[in-house]
Design a protein around this motif. Structure first.
Motif: not given
Length: 338
Positions: A42-51, A107-125
């Motif tokens: 049901l919710p799979r259109i959500g994140v693609p819509f923001f992109f 260092t770990n915070c910066l790596r996630h901030f730039m590559i993976y997202g600082s939190r799981e739902h922030f991979w969007f950025f």
């Protein structure tokens, strides 16, 4: 369309609620099948819509010769940075308790901030940053149409590693690619976020007058049926590793955007401003409220919240506070969601 579309901004709230559903699993207490429907279907259109929405507006500015790279990146980086700091503050306990060095933590915070997202739902950025940079470069040389074609190929590769993994895993070279240890990261940024962002190019080039509302509504029904049928099919054939992206998801989102663009609901512009701000705040903040809801439930009731409780309370609390912040209209607090 150069002006903001009220229908799109109102639909943003629905999509933000969908994202909360993905992370909370409403009705999951009723069984796995209910969890699968409320988190994977049901919710799979959500994140693609923001992109797609981001791509539609940004690429539209590029096509009009109005490069807003610095303005857009600055706005996104400020919001992303502020929320990252908020989420990183509790993690500082490991440093204060001597469990980690400050340099290692930063260092770990910066790596996630730039590559993976600082939190799981922030991979969007990181994914949207990549898309904006690439689109800007191709826009500068007048080759956005090349990039749009590349995005379609990227989406197909994403399909072969997700809902059609069973097929992709049988193709030489493709099987090596989709089994890389970092494939999940590649899929998020290049094979999912980027193609949905570039969908905005196709929408900008679309002649809306050539598609009637009646036809668009008929197609919406067909694509909805196709979306559900495709998920059932790949599950029955057991060729999927997940159904995060599917063929009909792309078609469904494209047609949904067409409907929203053709029906801008200008009479609801004031409401749309509210839903836009509330949806942004809900998207950014809901994991924070999920943590506090479980802490309070554990203290009061001696248990964590059920999926449905967590979903409803997260939507209500983040939505309510988002609305209050919108009403306050403080220039500093606005940085959290504008």
């Amino acid at each position: 369309m150069k002006e903001r579309n009220a229908s799109i901004d109102m639909f943003r709230l629905i999509c933000a609620i969908m994202v909360v559903s993905i992370h909370t699993g409403p009705l999951s207490e009723l069984g796995h099948s209910w969890w699968y429907v409320t988190t994977q279907i049901l919710p799979r259109i959500g994140v693609p819509f923001f992109f797609c929405t981001m791509g539609y507006y940004y690429i539209g500015s590029l096509l009009r010769g109005q490069c807003k790279f610095c303005q857009t990146m600055k706005r996104l980086l400020i919001t992303y940075g502020l929320w990252s700091i908020i989420y990183y503050i509790p993690d500082m306990k490991s440093v204060l308790n001597g469990g980690a060095s400050l340099i290692g933590f930063l260092t770990n915070c910066l790596r996630h901030f730039m590559i993976y997202g600082s939190r799981e739902h922030f991979w969007f950025f990181p994914a949207v940053f990549f898309s904006i940079i690439v689109a800007t470069l191709f826009g500068k040389i007048g080759k956005l149409h090349w990039l749009a074609g590349i995005s379609v190929v990227a989406y197909i590769l994403g399909l072969l590693g997700c809902s059609y993994y069973g097929i992709g895993n049988q193709i030489p070279v493709i099987t090596t690619f989709i089994n890389l240890s970092q494939y999940g990261l590649i899929r998020r940024i290049i094979l999912m976020g980027f193609p949905f962002f570039m969908m905005g190019y196709f929408l900008q080039k679309m002649d809306l007058a050539k598609v009637s509302n009646r036809m668009a509504f008929i197609l919406e029904g067909i694509f909805l049926i196709g979306f559900w049928s495709e998920i059932i099919l790949v599950n029955r054939l057991q060729i999927q590793v997940n159904v995060i992206i599917t063929v009909f998801l792309y078609l469904l989102l494209f047609n949904t955007m067409l409907l929203l663009l053709k029906n801008p609901c200008v009479q609801y512009r004031k409401i749309a401003v509210v839903t836009r701000d509330v949806s942004n705040f809900m998207y950014y903040s809901h994991p924070l409220f999920m943590i506090w809801i479980n802490i309070i439930m554990s203290t009061i009731a001696g248990r964590n919240a059920t999926g449905t409780e967590l979903f409803l309370l997260a939507v209500i609390t983040s939505g309510s506070i988002g609305y209050l912040l919108h009403r306050a209209d403080n220039k500093y607090l606005n940085l959290l969601y504008k």
